[in-house]
Design an enzyme around this catalytic site. Structure first.
Site, PDB file in Angstrom:
ATOM      1  NE  ARG A 139       7.961  -2.693   6.180  1.00  0.00           N
ATOM      2  CZ  ARG A 139       6.679  -2.433   6.380  1.00  0.00           C
ATOM      3  NH1 ARG A 139       5.959  -1.874   5.428  1.00  0.00           N
ATOM      4  NH2 ARG A 139       6.109  -2.761   7.523  1.00  0.00           N
ATOM      5  NE  ARG A 162       6.294  -0.276  10.060  1.00  0.00           N
ATOM      6  CZ  ARG A 162       5.180  -0.231   9.325  1.00  0.00           C
ATOM      7  NH1 ARG A 162       5.174   0.428   8.176  1.00  0.00           N
ATOM      8  NH2 ARG A 162       4.088  -0.827   9.727  1.00  0.00           N
ATOM      9  CE  LYS A 178      -2.059  -1.200   3.862  1.00  0.00           C
ATOM     10  NZ  LYS A 178      -1.322  -2.456   4.152  1.00  0.00           N
ATOM     11  NE  ARG A 197      -4.545   0.170   9.052  1.00  0.00           N
ATOM     12  CZ  ARG A 197      -3.311  -0.212   8.939  1.00  0.00           C
ATOM     13  NH1 ARG A 197      -2.946  -1.375   9.393  1.00  0.00           N
ATOM     14  NH2 ARG A 197      -2.439   0.558   8.392  1.00  0.00           N
ATOM     15  NE  ARG A 215       2.147  -4.763  10.959  1.00  0.00           N
ATOM     16  CZ  ARG A 215       3.232  -4.652  10.189  1.00  0.00           C
ATOM     17  NH1 ARG A 215       4.374  -5.223  10.550  1.00  0.00           N
ATOM     18  NH2 ARG A 215       3.179  -3.984   9.082  1.00  0.00           N
TER      19      ARG A 215
HETATM   20  P1  AP5 Z   1       4.919  -1.657   1.769  1.00  0.00           P
HETATM   21  O1  AP5 Z   1       4.646  -0.808   0.587  1.00  0.00           O
HETATM   22  O2  AP5 Z   1       5.650  -1.077   2.917  1.00  0.00           O
HETATM   23  O3  AP5 Z   1       3.570  -2.394   2.249  1.00  0.00           O
HETATM   24  P2  AP5 Z   1       2.364  -1.845   3.105  1.00  0.00           P
HETATM   25  O4  AP5 Z   1       1.134  -2.518   2.611  1.00  0.00           O
HETATM   26  O5  AP5 Z   1       2.364  -0.338   3.118  1.00  0.00           O
HETATM   27  O6  AP5 Z   1       2.767  -2.448   4.498  1.00  0.00           O
HETATM   28  P3  AP5 Z   1       2.704  -1.835   5.958  1.00  0.00           P
HETATM   29  O7  AP5 Z   1       3.397  -2.830   6.842  1.00  0.00           O
HETATM   30  O8  AP5 Z   1       3.255  -0.434   6.008  1.00  0.00           O
HETATM   31  O9  AP5 Z   1       1.199  -1.831   6.214  1.00  0.00           O
HETATM   32  P4  AP5 Z   1       0.532  -1.786   7.542  1.00  0.00           P
HETATM   33  O10 AP5 Z   1      -0.849  -1.582   7.082  1.00  0.00           O
HETATM   34  O11 AP5 Z   1       0.735  -2.938   8.436  1.00  0.00           O
HETATM   35  O12 AP5 Z   1       1.283  -0.596   8.319  1.00  0.00           O
HETATM   36  P5  AP5 Z   1       0.901   0.927   8.597  1.00  0.00           P
HETATM   37  O13 AP5 Z   1       2.130   1.705   8.596  1.00  0.00           O
HETATM   38  O14 AP5 Z   1      -0.234   1.364   7.745  1.00  0.00           O
HETATM   39  O15 AP5 Z   1       5.699  -2.956   1.233  1.00  0.00           O
HETATM   40  C1  AP5 Z   1       6.206  -3.926   2.141  1.00  0.00           C
HETATM   41  C2  AP5 Z   1       7.583  -4.423   1.644  1.00  0.00           C
HETATM   42  O16 AP5 Z   1       7.378  -5.140   0.419  1.00  0.00           O
HETATM   43  C3  AP5 Z   1       8.579  -3.301   1.323  1.00  0.00           C
HETATM   44  O17 AP5 Z   1       9.867  -3.720   1.673  1.00  0.00           O
HETATM   45  C4  AP5 Z   1       8.466  -3.134  -0.208  1.00  0.00           C
HETATM   46  O18 AP5 Z   1       9.670  -2.662  -0.774  1.00  0.00           O
HETATM   47  C5  AP5 Z   1       8.149  -4.565  -0.648  1.00  0.00           C
HETATM   48  N1  AP5 Z   1       7.306  -4.631  -1.836  1.00  0.00           N
HETATM   49  C6  AP5 Z   1       6.273  -3.810  -2.199  1.00  0.00           C
HETATM   50  N2  AP5 Z   1       5.723  -4.223  -3.361  1.00  0.00           N
HETATM   51  C7  AP5 Z   1       6.416  -5.338  -3.744  1.00  0.00           C
HETATM   52  C8  AP5 Z   1       6.309  -6.241  -4.849  1.00  0.00           C
HETATM   53  N3  AP5 Z   1       5.410  -6.078  -5.832  1.00  0.00           N
HETATM   54  N4  AP5 Z   1       7.159  -7.286  -4.906  1.00  0.00           N
HETATM   55  C9  AP5 Z   1       8.098  -7.492  -3.926  1.00  0.00           C
HETATM   56  N5  AP5 Z   1       8.254  -6.662  -2.844  1.00  0.00           N
HETATM   57  C10 AP5 Z   1       7.412  -5.607  -2.756  1.00  0.00           C
HETATM   58  O19 AP5 Z   1       0.320   0.820  10.076  1.00  0.00           O
HETATM   59  C11 AP5 Z   1       1.163   0.510  11.155  1.00  0.00           C
HETATM   60  C12 AP5 Z   1       0.378   0.515  12.450  1.00  0.00           C
HETATM   61  O20 AP5 Z   1      -0.197   1.817  12.668  1.00  0.00           O
HETATM   62  C13 AP5 Z   1      -0.815  -0.446  12.521  1.00  0.00           C
HETATM   63  O21 AP5 Z   1      -0.433  -1.758  12.856  1.00  0.00           O
HETATM   64  C14 AP5 Z   1      -1.667   0.245  13.604  1.00  0.00           C
HETATM   65  O22 AP5 Z   1      -1.151   0.008  14.877  1.00  0.00           O
HETATM   66  C15 AP5 Z   1      -1.489   1.717  13.287  1.00  0.00           C
HETATM   67  N6  AP5 Z   1      -2.501   2.204  12.341  1.00  0.00           N
HETATM   68  C16 AP5 Z   1      -2.274   2.763  11.116  1.00  0.00           C
HETATM   69  N7  AP5 Z   1      -3.428   3.086  10.518  1.00  0.00           N
HETATM   70  C17 AP5 Z   1      -4.417   2.712  11.377  1.00  0.00           C
HETATM   71  C18 AP5 Z   1      -5.840   2.744  11.322  1.00  0.00           C
HETATM   72  N8  AP5 Z   1      -6.485   3.245  10.241  1.00  0.00           N
HETATM   73  N9  AP5 Z   1      -6.529   2.258  12.363  1.00  0.00           N
HETATM   74  C19 AP5 Z   1      -5.918   1.795  13.469  1.00  0.00           C
HETATM   75  N10 AP5 Z   1      -4.581   1.697  13.587  1.00  0.00           N
HETATM   76  C20 AP5 Z   1      -3.828   2.167  12.546  1.00  0.00           C
END
Ligand code: AP5
Length: 212
Positions: free
Chosen positions: A127, A156, A13, A88, A167
């Site tokens: 990552r 992270r 994402k 979410r 997660r």
């Molecule tokens: P990446 O692009 O980083 O993936 P992502 O889907 O953004 O993963 P996240 O771990 O950031 O998502 P998340 O939803 O758990 O975390 P968030 O920060 O939103 O890609 C991942 C890896 O794969 C990278 O190394 C990339 O290079 C690689 N990659 C990408 N595409 C690829 C491909 N095609 N092929 C191979 N490799 C590839 O949230 C973190 C925390 O914040 C949550 O757990 C929660 O505690 C809190 N939070 C955030 N938003 C909310 C909400 N709305 N409600 C409640 N809590 C929230």
């Protein structure tokens, strides 16, 4: 155009959100990034969110909806936004829907990124992210300088194996119901196979967004 990106942790994402936002010339708003900045700055919001995030649990809906209210009212979001990781839970989806309706706006598309669980675990375990601009990298060691902004790449805390497992559980229990909610409400939801070449995935996403 307002786009909501859905998908499990590690689905890409953040990676694709950046590219899609650039192509649409709108900001990418990621609640995870907003919360991590708040933690770095030591704000009250950051301190309250930290323990949830480290464990891989969701931060309370009220905190997320408060953030969304602020960012959607900002002039930078007047032409639209790519919302990464924002909806979410079903209460968040309903809250966002009401908030946008009050502003005379709506979500134009929900994009759901689909990736197998084995690949998600592999991606998250390898990552690193920039501690400044938050760009994610694959196969680059912690401590390396970010090629984009000169920040330092770090792992992270929620990319530790136990947090990753939690997660994924949390995604299944609390976020997957949002997909059913979208279907029930007849929202414009498009699913994209998000494995393989990054450019091809971006092209697929853009096609899904620009189709009438
Ligand atoms: P990446 O692009 O980083 O993936 P992502 O889907 O953004 O993963 P996240 O771990 O950031 O998502 P998340 O939803 O758990 O975390 P968030 O920060 O939103 O890609 C991942 C890896 O794969 C990278 O190394 C990339 O290079 C690689 N990659 C990408 N595409 C690829 C491909 N095609 N092929 C191979 N490799 C590839 O949230 C973190 C925390 O914040 C949550 O757990 C929660 O505690 C809190 N939070 C955030 N938003 C909310 C909400 N709305 N409600 C409640 N809590 C929230």
């Amino acid at each position: 155009m307002i786009v909501v990106l859905l998908g499990p942790p590690g689905a890409g994402k953040g990676t694709q959100g950046e590219r899609i936002a650039e192509r649409l010339a709108v900001p990418k708003i990621a609640t995870g990034d907003v919360l991590r900045s708040a933690i770095r700055e030591g704000t009250e919001q950051g301190l309250a969110a930290k323990s949830y995030m480290d464990r891989g649990d969701l931060v309370p809906d009220s905190v997320i909806l408060g953030i969304m209210k602020e960012v959607l009212a900002a002039p930078s979001a007047s032409k639209g936004a790519v919302l990464d990781g924002v909806v979410r839970t079903v209460p968040q989806a309903e809250g966002l829907w009401m908030m946008l309706a009050e502003l005379g706006r709506k979500v134009d598309r929900f994009l759901l990124f689909d990736v197998d669980e084995d690949e998600l675990v592999q991606r998250l375990s390898g990552r690193t992210v920039c501690d400044s601009c938050q760009t994610p990298y694959k196969g680059v060691e912690p401590g390396t300088k970010c090629p984009k902004c000169g920040g330092t790449l770090v792992r992270r805390k929620d990319d530790e194996p136990e947090s990753i497992r939690n997660r994924l559980e949390v995604y299944r229990a609390q976020t997957q119901p949002v997909i059913e909610w979208c279907k029930e409400k007849k929202m414009a939801l498009v699913e994209i196979k998000a494995t393989g070449d990054l450019d091809e995935i971006t092209d697929l996403a853009m096609k899904a967004l620009l189709e009438p």
